[in-house]
Structure formats: C-alpha cells, structure tokens
Design a protein around this motif. Sequence first.
Motif, PDB file in Angstrom:
ATOM      1  N   ILE A 156      40.118  48.477  40.511  1.00  0.00           N
ATOM      2  CA  ILE A 156      40.415  47.221  41.155  1.00  0.00           C
ATOM      3  C   ILE A 156      41.187  47.125  42.385  1.00  0.00           C
ATOM      4  CG2 ILE A 156      41.645  44.542  41.367  1.00  0.00           C
ATOM      5  CD1 ILE A 156      41.685  45.055  38.192  1.00  0.00           C
TER       6      ILE A 156
ATOM      7  N   PRO B 232      37.022  40.626  40.303  1.00  0.00           N
ATOM      8  CA  PRO B 232      37.645  41.663  41.115  1.00  0.00           C
ATOM      9  C   PRO B 232      37.474  43.113  40.227  1.00  0.00           C
ATOM     10  CG  PRO B 232      39.742  41.341  41.017  1.00  0.00           C
ATOM     11  CD  PRO B 232      39.100  40.007  40.373  1.00  0.00           C
ATOM     12  N   TRP B 233      36.330  43.794  39.540  1.00  0.00           N
ATOM     13  CA  TRP B 233      36.450  44.366  38.471  1.00  0.00           C
ATOM     14  C   TRP B 233      34.029  44.879  38.590  1.00  0.00           C
ATOM     15  CZ3 TRP B 233      37.902  42.921  32.484  1.00  0.00           C
ATOM     16  CH2 TRP B 233      38.358  44.405  31.596  1.00  0.00           C
TER      17      TRP B 233
ATOM     18  N   TRP C 210      44.527  39.828  39.274  1.00  0.00           N
ATOM     19  CA  TRP C 210      43.609  39.656  40.141  1.00  0.00           C
ATOM     20  C   TRP C 210      44.012  38.715  40.422  1.00  0.00           C
ATOM     21  CZ3 TRP C 210      40.302  39.130  34.456  1.00  0.00           C
ATOM     22  CH2 TRP C 210      39.852  39.040  34.073  1.00  0.00           C
TER      23      TRP C 210
ATOM     24  N   GLN D  82      38.868  42.789  47.089  1.00  0.00           N
ATOM     25  CA  GLN D  82      38.393  41.901  45.957  1.00  0.00           C
ATOM     26  C   GLN D  82      37.706  40.642  45.942  1.00  0.00           C
ATOM     27  OE1 GLN D  82      41.728  40.638  43.451  1.00  0.00           O
ATOM     28  NE2 GLN D  82      42.582  42.844  43.611  1.00  0.00           N
TER      29      GLN D  82
END
Length: 131
Positions: free
Chosen positions: A49, A41-42, A121, A56
Amino acid sequence: MPKLTIQPLNPPILPAATGNYTHGVQVDGAGRLVFVSGQVPWGDEHGKIPDSFEEQCRMVWRNVLAVLAEAGLGVQNLVKVTTYLSDRQYRALNSKIREEVLGEHAPALTIIICDIYAEEWLLEIEAVAAA
C-alpha cells in the motif's frame, strides 16, 4: 436501445458547482447501471500500500477505472462518485487528482471525512455508472 444522455442538474438557487461535479445528474436512455464497490489503495502486484496520499489516490482511481473498463465503460459513464477521506487535509490534492482523471466530465459527487476500514488506507472511492 435509446441513446444514453447524462444531463447535469444545477438549479439556479444553488451556488455554482465547481471542481468537477454537478449538484445532480439526470440519466435518460440507460440500459444498465454499474455499481462500483468502494475501491481502496490495494492492488499493487507486491501487495504494498503506497505511503503517500497522492499515490494512494491514483491507485484507487486506477481500480475504479479498471472496474468500469471490465464493464466496457469509462469516466464518461460515471453518474455518481462518493469519496471517503481519512483526513480533511487531503481535500485539495483529492480534488486535483479527481479533476485530472475526470477531465471535463462532472458527475454527482459526495466527499465524506471519516475513519476508513484499514488505518493505512487514506481514502476509498465508490461509484455508479450508466450505459
């Protein structure tokens, strides 16, 4: 170039595959394979984030689809998807979002509950596509 066919393999001795996956996939006529590295999730333009699993998960799928698009491919080309979840509590929402993204397409699928590289994450997805 031969026509690409992706055939699901669901032996009758196994329980029915439900939730947008198949037990195995046979690919015939593939001229190339595309391996999508683990997507996280970048990618937000501000480097943020998202906090929620849903945000995400949607961002990770967006990243997977972007890599496929860069190769001129789409979800219909996916033959294997591996999802790493940071917690079992995300199973149902992960399945719901995956079904939205894949529609009727059902690749081979593995889901692993594990620690993820960065604590913030909540998931990571890698994939293999054929064309």
